[in-house]
Write a protein that holds these residues in place. Sequence first.
Motif, mmCIF file in Angstrom:
data_model
loop_
_atom_site.group_PDB
_atom_site.id
_atom_site.type_symbol
_atom_site.label_atom_id
_atom_site.label_comp_id
_atom_site.label_asym_id
_atom_site.label_seq_id
_atom_site.Cartn_x
_atom_site.Cartn_y
_atom_site.Cartn_z
ATOM 1 N N LYS A 103 0.770 -1.150 0.029
ATOM 2 C CA LYS A 103 0.120 0.096 0.093
ATOM 3 C C LYS A 103 0.999 1.475 -0.090
ATOM 4 O O LYS A 103 0.374 2.200 0.020
ATOM 5 C CB LYS A 103 -1.028 -0.064 1.273
ATOM 6 C CG LYS A 103 -1.851 -1.158 1.174
ATOM 7 C CD LYS A 103 -2.633 -1.160 2.343
ATOM 8 C CE LYS A 103 -3.653 -2.597 2.094
ATOM 9 N NZ LYS A 103 -4.333 -2.628 3.395
ATOM 10 N N GLN A 105 2.509 2.740 2.126
ATOM 11 C CA GLN A 105 2.273 3.841 3.129
ATOM 12 C C GLN A 105 3.619 4.290 3.843
ATOM 13 O O GLN A 105 4.274 3.408 4.377
ATOM 14 C CB GLN A 105 1.243 3.389 4.141
ATOM 15 C CG GLN A 105 -0.208 2.928 3.487
ATOM 16 C CD GLN A 105 -1.211 2.396 4.456
ATOM 17 O OE1 GLN A 105 -0.982 2.227 5.595
ATOM 18 N NE2 GLN A 105 -2.125 2.298 3.814
ATOM 19 N N SER A 106 3.747 5.529 4.049
ATOM 20 C CA SER A 106 4.843 5.949 4.886
ATOM 21 C C SER A 106 4.923 5.914 6.478
ATOM 22 O O SER A 106 5.769 5.937 6.949
ATOM 23 C CB SER A 106 5.128 7.457 4.353
ATOM 24 O OG SER A 106 4.338 8.376 4.603
ATOM 25 N N LYS A 112 0.225 -2.167 6.369
ATOM 26 C CA LYS A 112 0.996 -1.430 5.337
ATOM 27 C C LYS A 112 0.903 -2.471 3.937
ATOM 28 O O LYS A 112 1.341 -1.786 3.015
ATOM 29 C CB LYS A 112 2.456 -1.547 5.766
ATOM 30 C CG LYS A 112 2.765 -0.252 6.721
ATOM 31 C CD LYS A 112 4.170 -0.367 7.016
ATOM 32 C CE LYS A 112 4.679 1.066 7.319
ATOM 33 N NZ LYS A 112 6.014 1.560 7.413
ATOM 34 N N TRP A 131 0.389 -0.054 -4.597
ATOM 35 C CA TRP A 131 -0.656 0.809 -4.814
ATOM 36 C C TRP A 131 -0.672 1.773 -5.955
ATOM 37 O O TRP A 131 -1.911 1.978 -6.361
ATOM 38 C CB TRP A 131 -0.703 1.592 -3.625
ATOM 39 C CG TRP A 131 -1.768 2.686 -3.356
ATOM 40 C CD1 TRP A 131 -1.875 3.781 -3.519
ATOM 41 C CD2 TRP A 131 -3.211 2.241 -2.588
ATOM 42 N NE1 TRP A 131 -3.021 4.213 -3.198
ATOM 43 C CE2 TRP A 131 -4.042 3.372 -2.658
ATOM 44 C CE3 TRP A 131 -3.650 0.884 -2.059
ATOM 45 C CZ2 TRP A 131 -5.151 3.409 -2.062
ATOM 46 C CZ3 TRP A 131 -4.948 0.921 -1.638
ATOM 47 C CH2 TRP A 131 -5.806 2.422 -1.705
ATOM 48 N N THR A 137 -4.596 7.808 -4.709
ATOM 49 C CA THR A 137 -5.511 7.411 -3.502
ATOM 50 C C THR A 137 -6.792 6.992 -4.056
ATOM 51 O O THR A 137 -7.480 7.263 -4.842
ATOM 52 C CB THR A 137 -5.743 9.061 -2.931
ATOM 53 O OG1 THR A 137 -6.534 9.704 -3.824
ATOM 54 C CG2 THR A 137 -4.734 9.600 -2.321
#
Length: 215
Positions: A103, A105-106, A112, A131, A137
């Motif tokens: 995904k 994500q940071s 994740k 992603w 988004t």
Amino acid sequence: MTDRAEIGDAVLYHGNCLEILPTLPKVDAVVTDPPFGVGNFVQTTGRIMGRGANAGRAVRWNDAAPPPELFALLREKSLHRIIWGANFFNCFEARGGAIVWDKCQSMPNFSKADIASCTHFQKTEMVRIPWTNFTVTHEAETDHPCERPVRLYEWCITYLPTTGSVLDPYMGSGSCGVAATNLGRKFIGIEIERRYFDIACERIDAAYRQRRLFA
Ligand SMILES: C[S@@+](CC[C@H](N)C(=O)[O-])C[C@H]1O[C@@H](n2cnc3c(N)ncnc32)[C@H](O)[C@@H]1O
């Protein structure tokens, strides 16, 4: 009680998949995302948040993880299987591989990446889909707390070694059914919660009408 709806090439059941699956014929592929069974975590922390009308509120939902007999039933009823949450259920199969949905994500959080067991990849084969392959988004279309992007399912279905029927016994808001309909595949879906079943029917109907418009 089981309700049944037919929309184009899709047959949708409202009911418990453990009761309905034994009555169904064999399909080419299962592509599904069962509840992970993190219910206690959700109830104590409220970390699964609603969307749409439930935005900002923790939601309760039918999160019981599938029993082990479910996986035996799915093996009996299908040639190929992609099952998300494989790291929660340990449902990897002797000759299968894995799909990892990164995904990207940071921030640290508990999801994740998601992992699916995948019967048509080799044991050592792991395909990573970032992603950004779908949308930067993902704008949720429903208030289902676990709605997945339709494009994730389109990716899964496109890479199946079959163009036949697809079954999702944990259909939720119907994203897999929308993807199957967009791709012109036969689809069978099962959902235990009435309001998600109704949402899935609406979304799959809209996808079917859209496809007919351009056919
Ligand atoms: C993780 S969600 C699936 C979300 C779906 N992938 C989507 O994009 O909306 C799992 C769904 O399985 C449903 N469910 C739970 N137990 C079930 C059962 N025994 N039979 C059928 N559906 C069930 C839940 O109500 C929930 O909507």
